[in-house]
Write a protein that holds these residues in place. Structure first.
Motif, short mmCIF file in Angstrom:
data_model
loop_
_atom_site.label_atom_id
_atom_site.label_comp_id
_atom_site.label_asym_id
_atom_site.label_seq_id
_atom_site.Cartn_x
_atom_site.Cartn_y
_atom_site.Cartn_z
N VAL A 33 0.84 -1.20 0.00
CA VAL A 33 0.00 0.00 0.00
C VAL A 33 0.87 1.25 0.00
N ARG A 34 1.92 1.25 0.79
CA ARG A 34 2.80 2.41 0.84
C ARG A 34 3.48 2.64 -0.51
N ALA A 40 1.81 6.84 -6.77
CA ALA A 40 0.78 7.83 -7.08
C ALA A 40 1.30 9.25 -6.85
N ASP A 41 2.04 9.46 -5.77
CA ASP A 41 2.62 10.77 -5.49
C ASP A 41 3.59 11.18 -6.59
N GLN A 47 2.90 15.15 -13.24
CA GLN A 47 1.84 15.84 -13.96
C GLN A 47 1.84 17.33 -13.63
N GLU A 48 2.06 17.67 -12.36
CA GLU A 48 2.11 19.07 -11.97
C GLU A 48 3.29 19.78 -12.63
#
Length: 51
Positions: A33-34, A40-41, A47-48
């Motif tokens: 999960v981590r 994802a981060d 993208q930013e």
């Protein structure tokens, strides 16, 4: 240990476990999960930066 028997989570050196859910790629559900959160981060940051 090789990359094939260590947890895929960066900086985790525990052995992977071949159990349902993480099929030998992670040592535990919490690492899986981590890792997903880290990925994802990283995608969000990329993208930013693209804009």
């Amino acid at each position: 240990m090789t990359k094939y028997n260590e947890c895929r989570l960066p900086a985790c050196t525990r052995l992977t476990r071949d159990r349902a859910g993480y099929a030998g790629r992670f040592c535990s559900d919490s690492c899986e999960v981590r890792y997903e959160h880290l990925q994802a981060d990283a995608r969000d940051t990329a993208q930013e930066d693209a804009y």
